[in-house]
Write an enzyme that holds these catalytic residues in place. Structure first.
Site, PDB file in Angstrom:
ATOM      1  N   HIS A 106      -6.277  -5.894   2.666  1.00  0.00           N
ATOM      2  CA  HIS A 106      -5.343  -4.800   2.894  1.00  0.00           C
ATOM      3  C   HIS A 106      -4.928  -4.790   4.365  1.00  0.00           C
ATOM      4  CE1 HIS A 106      -6.071  -2.447  -0.955  1.00  0.00           C
ATOM      5  NE2 HIS A 106      -6.942  -3.448  -1.013  1.00  0.00           N
TER       6      HIS A 106
ATOM      7  N   GLN B  59      -5.127  -0.286  -4.947  1.00  0.00           N
ATOM      8  CA  GLN B  59      -5.752  -1.354  -5.723  1.00  0.00           C
ATOM      9  C   GLN B  59      -6.497  -0.825  -6.946  1.00  0.00           C
ATOM     10  OE1 GLN B  59      -7.859  -4.287  -3.399  1.00  0.00           O
ATOM     11  NE2 GLN B  59      -9.239  -4.771  -5.075  1.00  0.00           N
TER      12      GLN B  59
ATOM     13  N   CYS C  10       0.843  -1.193   0.000  1.00  0.00           N
ATOM     14  CA  CYS C  10       0.000   0.000   0.000  1.00  0.00           C
ATOM     15  C   CYS C  10       0.884   1.251   0.000  1.00  0.00           C
ATOM     16  CB  CYS C  10      -0.892  -0.036   1.234  1.00  0.00           C
ATOM     17  SG  CYS C  10      -1.610   1.539   1.695  1.00  0.00           S
ATOM     18  N   GLU C  11       0.581   2.175  -0.897  1.00  0.00           N
ATOM     19  CA  GLU C  11       1.426   3.366  -0.995  1.00  0.00           C
ATOM     20  C   GLU C  11       1.188   4.359   0.145  1.00  0.00           C
ATOM     21  OE1 GLU C  11      -0.929   6.416  -3.964  1.00  0.00           O
ATOM     22  OE2 GLU C  11       0.275   4.847  -4.889  1.00  0.00           O
ATOM     23  N   HIS C  12       0.136   4.144   0.921  1.00  0.00           N
ATOM     24  CA  HIS C  12      -0.145   5.061   2.022  1.00  0.00           C
ATOM     25  C   HIS C  12       0.568   4.664   3.313  1.00  0.00           C
ATOM     26  CE1 HIS C  12      -4.084   5.755  -0.340  1.00  0.00           C
ATOM     27  NE2 HIS C  12      -3.193   6.643  -0.674  1.00  0.00           N
ATOM     28  N   HIS C  13       0.712   3.353   3.555  1.00  0.00           N
ATOM     29  CA  HIS C  13       1.336   2.904   4.798  1.00  0.00           C
ATOM     30  C   HIS C  13       2.478   1.905   4.576  1.00  0.00           C
ATOM     31  CE1 HIS C  13      -2.846   4.064   5.895  1.00  0.00           C
ATOM     32  NE2 HIS C  13      -2.220   4.659   6.887  1.00  0.00           N
TER      33      HIS C  13
ATOM     34  N   CYS D  13      -3.358  -2.607   5.914  1.00  0.00           N
ATOM     35  CA  CYS D  13      -3.536  -1.301   6.550  1.00  0.00           C
ATOM     36  C   CYS D  13      -4.911  -1.207   7.202  1.00  0.00           C
ATOM     37  CB  CYS D  13      -3.328  -0.169   5.549  1.00  0.00           C
ATOM     38  SG  CYS D  13      -4.433  -0.210   4.128  1.00  0.00           S
TER      39      CYS D  13
END
Length: 204
Positions: free
Chosen positions: A162, A134, A93-96, A164
Site C-alpha cells: 500500500h 483490501q 486506496c479509497e482513503h488517499h 499510503c
C-alpha cells in the site's frame, strides 16, 4: 520511465467528454493550489491525462459481474480444487487515492460448473479497478466467484503493498498486507484449507 500521454488510456469505459472535462477542471484546481504553474509546458495536458487515467483505473464501477464472466461458464464433472495464483492487480486506496499493488490467489471447489480461467482475472480487475480497501476487495472477489460458479467453497488470498504506507505516514516500504476469505468447505475443513495454502505457497 516514459512520460504518459493522453492516448495511454483509450479504454476509459464510459469516459464521455463531459466527465473528462469535469475531472480535468478539478485536477487543474488542485495543481494550482499546490503552487504549480498550470500553464507551463509540462502541465498543459496533465489535467486531461489524469482525468482519463482515473476513469480507466476506476472502470470497475461501470461494469457488472455478468459482463466480466460472459458465456465462459462450462458444465464439468470435475470436483477437484481449481487454483489460479499470482493474479496481478492494481487498485487505488479509497482513503488517499494512492496505489495498492499486489497479487490475488483464488481457489474453488466446482460442483457441476467451471469458470474460464481468464475470467478469474477479470473478476479481480472488476473489484480492483475502483477506490478500495483490501479487506472489502478480498470479500467481494470471493463472493463473486461463489455466485458465478455455485462452488462448494471458495478461497481467496490477497497480498499487497500500500503506497499510503510506503510514500507517506509511517513510510514502511517493505510492508505487505495479507487478507483472506474462505467460504464453504474451505472454511469448514482444515484439510481443504491447508491444501489451498500449500498450493499457493509453492512459487515455482
Amino acid at each position: 520511465m516514459a512520460a504518459l500521454h493522453e492516448d495511454d488510456f483509450p479504454e476509459a469505459v464510459g469516459a464521455d467528454e463531459k466527465r473528462v472535462d469535469n475531472i480535468a477542471g478539478a485536477v487543474k484546481t488542485i495543481l494550482a493550489e499546490l503552487g504549480e504553474d498550470t500553464g507551463r509546458e509540462g502541465l498543459t495536458d496533465t489535467p486531461r491525462r489524469v482525468a482519463k487515467a482515473l476513469l480507466y483505473l476506476t472502470q470497475g464501477l461501470d461494469q457488472r459481474l455478468e459482463n466480466a464472466i460472459g458465456n465462459a461458464l462450462f458444465e464439468s464433472d470435475n470436483d477437484e480444487m481449481v487454483v489460479v495464483r499470482n493474479i496481478e492487480f492494481f487498485s487505488l486506496c479509497e482513503h488517499h487515492m494512492l496505489p495498492i499493488i499486489g497479487h490475488v490467489d483464488i481457489g474453488y471447489l466446482p460442483q457441476g460448473k467451471v469458470l474460464g480461467l481468464s475470467k478469474l482475472a477479470r473478476i479481480v480487475d472488476l473489484y480492483a479497478r475502483r477506490l478500495q480497501i483490501q479487506e472489502n476487495m478480498t470479500q467481494q472477489i470471493a463472493e463473486a466467484v461463489e455466485s458465478a460458479t455455485d462452488a462448494a467453497g471458495v478461497a481467496v488470498q490477497v497480498r499487497a503493498a500500500h503506497m499510503c504506507m510506503a510514500m507517506r505516514g509511517v513510510e514502511k516500504v517493505e510492508s505487505e498486507t495479507v487478507t483472506s476469505r474462505m467460504t464453504g468447505q474451505f472454511r469448514e475443513s482444515a484439510a481443504t484449507r491447508n491444501e489451498f495454502l500449500q498450493l499457493i505457497g509453492r512459487r515455482g
